[in-house]
Design a protein around this motif. Structure first.
Motif, PDB file in Angstrom:
ATOM      1  N   LEU A   1     -35.040  55.439   8.125  1.00 31.01           N
ATOM      2  CA  LEU A   1     -34.781  56.263   6.945  1.00 31.01           C
ATOM      3  C   LEU A   1     -35.347  55.630   5.674  1.00 31.01           C
ATOM      4  CD1 LEU A   1     -31.159  57.542   7.593  1.00 31.01           C
ATOM      5  CD2 LEU A   1     -33.239  58.902   7.456  1.00 31.01           C
ATOM      6  N   GLY A   2     -35.999  54.476   5.820  1.00 32.10           N
ATOM      7  CA  GLY A   2     -36.588  53.815   4.658  1.00 32.10           C
ATOM      8  C   GLY A   2     -35.577  53.085   3.806  1.00 32.10           C
ATOM      9  N   ASP A   3     -34.442  52.701   4.394  1.00 31.70           N
ATOM     10  CA  ASP A   3     -33.391  52.009   3.653  1.00 31.70           C
ATOM     11  C   ASP A   3     -32.827  50.882   4.527  1.00 31.70           C
ATOM     12  OD1 ASP A   3     -31.380  51.250   1.914  1.00 31.70           O
ATOM     13  OD2 ASP A   3     -30.252  53.108   2.078  1.00 31.70           O
ATOM     14  N   PRO A   4     -33.558  49.755   4.642  1.00 32.98           N
ATOM     15  CA  PRO A   4     -33.123  48.669   5.527  1.00 32.98           C
ATOM     16  C   PRO A   4     -31.709  48.168   5.252  1.00 32.98           C
ATOM     17  CG  PRO A   4     -35.339  48.257   4.730  1.00 32.98           C
ATOM     18  CD  PRO A   4     -34.822  49.453   3.980  1.00 32.98           C
ATOM     19  N   SER A   5     -31.257  48.259   3.990  1.00 33.29           N
ATOM     20  CA  SER A   5     -29.904  47.789   3.667  1.00 33.29           C
ATOM     21  C   SER A   5     -28.843  48.823   4.032  1.00 33.29           C
ATOM     22  CB  SER A   5     -29.798  47.473   2.177  1.00 33.29           C
ATOM     23  OG  SER A   5     -29.880  48.671   1.419  1.00 33.29           O
ATOM     24  N   GLY A   6     -29.237  50.087   4.159  1.00 37.08           N
ATOM     25  CA  GLY A   6     -28.289  51.149   4.484  1.00 37.08           C
ATOM     26  C   GLY A   6     -27.445  51.614   3.315  1.00 37.08           C
ATOM     27  N   GLU A   7     -27.718  51.129   2.099  1.00 37.74           N
ATOM     28  CA  GLU A   7     -26.850  51.450   0.960  1.00 37.74           C
ATOM     29  C   GLU A   7     -26.981  52.888   0.461  1.00 37.74           C
ATOM     30  OE1 GLU A   7     -28.130  49.935  -3.173  1.00 37.74           O
ATOM     31  OE2 GLU A   7     -28.914  48.449  -1.759  1.00 37.74           O
ATOM     32  N   HIS A   8     -28.066  53.582   0.791  1.00 31.53           N
ATOM     33  CA  HIS A   8     -28.249  54.966   0.330  1.00 31.53           C
ATOM     34  C   HIS A   8     -28.073  55.977   1.463  1.00 31.53           C
ATOM     35  CE1 HIS A   8     -29.607  53.524  -3.531  1.00 31.53           C
ATOM     36  NE2 HIS A   8     -30.448  52.723  -2.912  1.00 31.53           N
ATOM     37  N   ILE A   9     -27.547  55.515   2.587  1.00 25.31           N
ATOM     38  CA  ILE A   9     -27.375  56.383   3.756  1.00 25.31           C
ATOM     39  C   ILE A   9     -25.942  56.894   3.805  1.00 25.31           C
ATOM     40  CG2 ILE A   9     -27.428  56.508   6.268  1.00 25.31           C
ATOM     41  CD1 ILE A   9     -29.653  54.354   6.167  1.00 25.31           C
ATOM     42  N   ILE A  10     -25.818  58.194   3.969  1.00 19.13           N
ATOM     43  CA  ILE A  10     -24.505  58.830   4.110  1.00 19.13           C
ATOM     44  C   ILE A  10     -24.449  59.450   5.501  1.00 19.13           C
ATOM     45  CG2 ILE A  10     -23.029  60.692   3.270  1.00 19.13           C
ATOM     46  CD1 ILE A  10     -24.015  60.177   0.516  1.00 19.13           C
ATOM     47  N   LEU A  11     -23.278  59.386   6.118  1.00 18.80           N
ATOM     48  CA  LEU A  11     -23.095  59.954   7.455  1.00 18.80           C
ATOM     49  C   LEU A  11     -22.253  61.216   7.382  1.00 18.80           C
ATOM     50  CD1 LEU A  11     -22.339  56.734   9.526  1.00 18.80           C
ATOM     51  CD2 LEU A  11     -24.506  57.948   9.315  1.00 18.80           C
ATOM     52  N   TYR A  12     -22.609  62.174   8.226  1.00 12.77           N
ATOM     53  CA  TYR A  12     -21.854  63.409   8.372  1.00 12.77           C
ATOM     54  C   TYR A  12     -21.638  63.666   9.856  1.00 12.77           C
ATOM     55  CZ  TYR A  12     -23.270  64.290   3.553  1.00 12.77           C
ATOM     56  OH  TYR A  12     -23.473  64.191   2.205  1.00 12.77           O
ATOM     57  N   ALA A  13     -20.567  64.368  10.178  1.00 12.47           N
ATOM     58  CA  ALA A  13     -20.276  64.741  11.563  1.00 12.47           C
ATOM     59  C   ALA A  13     -20.316  66.260  11.679  1.00 12.47           C
ATOM     60  CB  ALA A  13     -18.896  64.224  11.982  1.00 12.47           C
ATOM     61  N   ILE A  14     -20.999  66.735  12.698  1.00  9.11           N
ATOM     62  CA  ILE A  14     -21.109  68.179  12.929  1.00  9.11           C
ATOM     63  C   ILE A  14     -19.857  68.680  13.646  1.00  9.11           C
ATOM     64  CG2 ILE A  14     -22.368  69.963  14.205  1.00  9.11           C
ATOM     65  CD1 ILE A  14     -24.928  68.456  13.660  1.00  9.11           C
ATOM     66  N   CYS A  15     -19.356  69.817  13.182  1.00  9.88           N
ATOM     67  CA  CYS A  15     -18.196  70.459  13.808  1.00  9.88           C
ATOM     68  C   CYS A  15     -18.667  71.674  14.602  1.00  9.88           C
ATOM     69  CB  CYS A  15     -17.210  70.946  12.754  1.00  9.88           C
ATOM     70  SG  CYS A  15     -16.497  69.637  11.764  1.00  9.88           S
ATOM     71  N   VAL A  16     -17.980  71.933  15.683  1.00  9.82           N
ATOM     72  CA  VAL A  16     -18.177  73.170  16.431  1.00  9.82           C
ATOM     73  C   VAL A  16     -16.877  73.948  16.262  1.00  9.82           C
ATOM     74  CG1 VAL A  16     -18.599  74.217  18.682  1.00  9.82           C
ATOM     75  CG2 VAL A  16     -19.755  72.075  18.071  1.00  9.82           C
ATOM     76  N   LEU A  17     -16.965  75.033  15.485  1.00  8.06           N
ATOM     77  CA  LEU A  17     -15.770  75.810  15.168  1.00  8.06           C
ATOM     78  C   LEU A  17     -15.612  76.984  16.119  1.00  8.06           C
ATOM     79  CD1 LEU A  17     -16.064  75.883  11.280  1.00  8.06           C
ATOM     80  CD2 LEU A  17     -14.829  74.257  12.719  1.00  8.06           C
ATOM     81  N   HIS A  18     -14.373  77.170  16.563  1.00 11.75           N
ATOM     82  CA  HIS A  18     -14.016  78.298  17.419  1.00 11.75           C
ATOM     83  C   HIS A  18     -12.936  79.100  16.699  1.00 11.75           C
ATOM     84  CE1 HIS A  18     -16.325  76.724  20.809  1.00 11.75           C
ATOM     85  NE2 HIS A  18     -15.851  75.538  20.490  1.00 11.75           N
ATOM     86  N   GLU A  19     -12.630  80.264  17.202  1.00  9.52           N
ATOM     87  CA  GLU A  19     -11.580  81.083  16.571  1.00  9.52           C
ATOM     88  C   GLU A  19     -10.275  80.326  16.472  1.00  9.52           C
ATOM     89  OE1 GLU A  19     -10.698  85.187  17.253  1.00  9.52           O
ATOM     90  OE2 GLU A  19     -12.796  85.551  17.788  1.00  9.52           O
ATOM     91  N   SER A  20      -9.945  79.603  17.511  1.00  5.52           N
ATOM     92  CA  SER A  20      -8.726  78.806  17.513  1.00  5.52           C
ATOM     93  C   SER A  20      -9.061  77.381  17.048  1.00  5.52           C
ATOM     94  CB  SER A  20      -8.136  78.756  18.918  1.00  5.52           C
ATOM     95  OG  SER A  20      -7.145  77.758  18.998  1.00  5.52           O
ATOM     96  N   MET A  21      -8.348  76.910  16.018  1.00  5.47           N
ATOM     97  CA  MET A  21      -8.589  75.558  15.513  1.00  5.47           C
ATOM     98  C   MET A  21      -8.366  74.523  16.618  1.00  5.47           C
ATOM     99  SD  MET A  21      -9.625  73.705  13.078  1.00  5.47           S
ATOM    100  CE  MET A  21      -9.578  74.658  11.605  1.00  5.47           C
ATOM    101  N   SER A  22      -7.466  74.817  17.559  1.00  2.00           N
ATOM    102  CA  SER A  22      -7.190  73.855  18.632  1.00  2.00           C
ATOM    103  C   SER A  22      -8.388  73.703  19.575  1.00  2.00           C
ATOM    104  CB  SER A  22      -5.930  74.246  19.407  1.00  2.00           C
ATOM    105  OG  SER A  22      -6.118  75.489  20.039  1.00  2.00           O
ATOM    106  N   ASP A  23      -9.300  74.667  19.571  1.00  4.52           N
ATOM    107  CA  ASP A  23     -10.501  74.568  20.404  1.00  4.52           C
ATOM    108  C   ASP A  23     -11.709  74.003  19.647  1.00  4.52           C
ATOM    109  OD1 ASP A  23      -9.153  75.696  22.565  1.00  4.52           O
ATOM    110  OD2 ASP A  23      -9.712  77.738  21.980  1.00  4.52           O
TER     111      ASP A  23
END
Length: 153
Positions: free
Chosen positions: A85-107
């Motif tokens: 990513l061009g940032d060897p120190s990692g100081e400008h990197i942000i992480l996100y997690a992808i969600c898979v949403l279903h009609e029921s939040m429990s799923d």
């Protein structure tokens, strides 16, 4: 120059080319899609995001800050990942997690095993493969939300 796109979740959005995040390799299962917009769903720091394809209005993902769900989330980004990513120190990197949403939040699930690593200054990103075995790509989202009996006014 401003461009306009009809998004999957946010209606019509105006954006500037500098707002586009480029995924050189695409995303797992969507390798042909390379340019995305990161759109906050609400004016709130805890709000989820929409990762909207700038090329295909029907392609969008809901993402969350994984550290809001798991405060001790400890993904081990390799030096190679940061350098990619061009940032060897990692100081400008942000992480996100992808969600898979279903009609029921429990799923509904969240993918903590393969987060999105994004360099916020260069607007370059890719999906990381973590070797941490404690993270799954299908954590139940409901496991991270307070149960009704835990909430009080």
């Amino acid at each position: 120059m401003m461009k306009k796109i009809q998004t999957k979740y946010c209606g019509e959005v105006l954006y500037n080319e500098k707002d586009v995040t480029h995924f050189p390799d695409g995303l797992f299962g969507f390798e042909e899609a390379h340019d995305f917009l990161l759109i906050r769903l609400e004016d709130d720091d805890a709000s989820p995001y929409c990762l909207q394809s700038a090329e295909d209005p029907s392609l969008a993902f809901i993402m969350v800050d994984p550290f809001q769900l798991v405060p001790d989330y400890a993904p081990d980004l390799s030096d190679e990942d940061c350098a990619r990513l061009g940032d060897p120190s990692g100081e400008h990197i942000i992480l996100y997690a992808i969600c898979v949403l279903h009609e029921s939040m429990s799923d509904s699930t969240v993918n903590l095993r393969y987060p999105i690593a994004m360099h916020m200054e260069t607007h370059t990103a890719f999906q990381v493969i973590l070797n941490n075995s404690e993270y799954s790509f299908r954590h139940k989202l409901s496991d991270f939300l307070p149960s009704e009996e835990d909430t009080s006014c």
